[in-house]
Structures are given as C-alpha cells and as structure tokens.
Design an enzyme around this catalytic site. Structure first.
Site, mmCIF file in Angstrom:
data_model
loop_
_atom_site.group_PDB
_atom_site.id
_atom_site.type_symbol
_atom_site.label_atom_id
_atom_site.label_comp_id
_atom_site.label_asym_id
_atom_site.label_seq_id
_atom_site.Cartn_x
_atom_site.Cartn_y
_atom_site.Cartn_z
ATOM 1 N N GLY A 63 78.065 -8.297 112.724
ATOM 2 C CA GLY A 63 79.401 -8.215 112.161
ATOM 3 C C GLY A 63 79.551 -8.919 110.834
ATOM 4 O O GLY A 63 78.642 -8.954 110.030
ATOM 5 N N SER A 64 80.703 -9.534 110.654
ATOM 6 C CA SER A 64 81.096 -10.070 109.348
ATOM 7 C C SER A 64 80.358 -11.354 108.983
ATOM 8 O O SER A 64 79.680 -11.967 109.797
ATOM 9 C CB SER A 64 82.600 -10.338 109.341
ATOM 10 O OG SER A 64 82.887 -11.499 110.087
#
Length: 138
Positions: A63-64
C-alpha cells in the site's frame, strides 16, 4: 520443538514474542488502528488482531508510503510490534522498522517465513545474527 531459520539482520537487537503472520502484509493506509494496534484492514486474515508486542511476520509492505507514520504513531501509543520477520525488505517496511526501533530479520533466500512460521508460535528475532528461532505452539 524448535526450528531456526536464517536471514539477514537488518535492525540490531533481540526480541521475543508471539508470532502474527500476515501473508498478504498489512496496507499502509487504514491498515492498523494507531491507538490500539488492532489490524483494521477490511477482509484481512488478521482483522481484529493487535500487533502490539507481537513478532510481525510479513512478506514485505503493502500500500501507501504512510507505513512509517502509522507505525510511528503505534509506537508512541505503546502498541508497536516487538520485532519483525520480513521475507524481502522494501523501503516502506525498512523505514517503519527503523522508526520504531524493533529488531528485524529480512531477506530469506531458502525459506519463506510466512510459510514456516504460524500465528501463535513463539518467535525469537535476533537482528544481530540474522537468526529467527521458532518454538511451535502447543
């Protein structure tokens, strides 16, 4: 029964605790509740389980780029993982581990820790030697 697997020590130190295996990792944004340490990622295999004081076993990050910020907040709130076992280190999980200061062993060439270690096993992470000692539950 004890088993030792060997990787590369990435963050020095020794930590022991109950393993929490997340074979699909944990997403950076909305992955953990930073106050409680509970995994809040919807549909995650460990949704509702706390990372606090556990040995987090993951393949890499997901993810981020918010990983380090979220894990830093978890550390400030006293709910960080005790140690890390990471199949292949990447920049997101590397920075997160440095920020929280928990011992880490990474880069396993001949074994997949997410397959060998089971949630609930007692795990000793030696970031100095790169060894991970696994004591089977039960």
């Amino acid at each position: 029964m004890k088993e030792i697997i060997k990787g590369r020590g990435a963050i020095k130190g020794i930590a022991e605790g109950e393993a929490l295996v997340c074979p699909d990792s944990i997403q950076g944004w909305a992955g953990i509740d930073e106050v409680t340490g509970v995994i809040i990622e919807k549909g995650h295999v460990a949704e509702g389980t706390s990372i606090a004081g556990r040995i987090l076993v993951i393949p890499s990050s997901k993810g981020s780029n918010c990983w380090s910020g979220h894990f830093n907040s978890a550390m400030i709130n006293g709910v960080k993982p005790a140690g890390w076992v990471v199949s292949q280190i990447d920049s997101r999980v590397g920075v997160a581990a440095v920020v929280v200061g928990s011992p880490m062993v990474v880069d396993f060439s001949d074994v997949d820790p997410c397959q060998v270690i089971k949630t609930g096993d007692w795990v000793k992470v030696n970031g100095d030697s790169g060894e991970v000692e696994i004591s089977r539950q039960g």
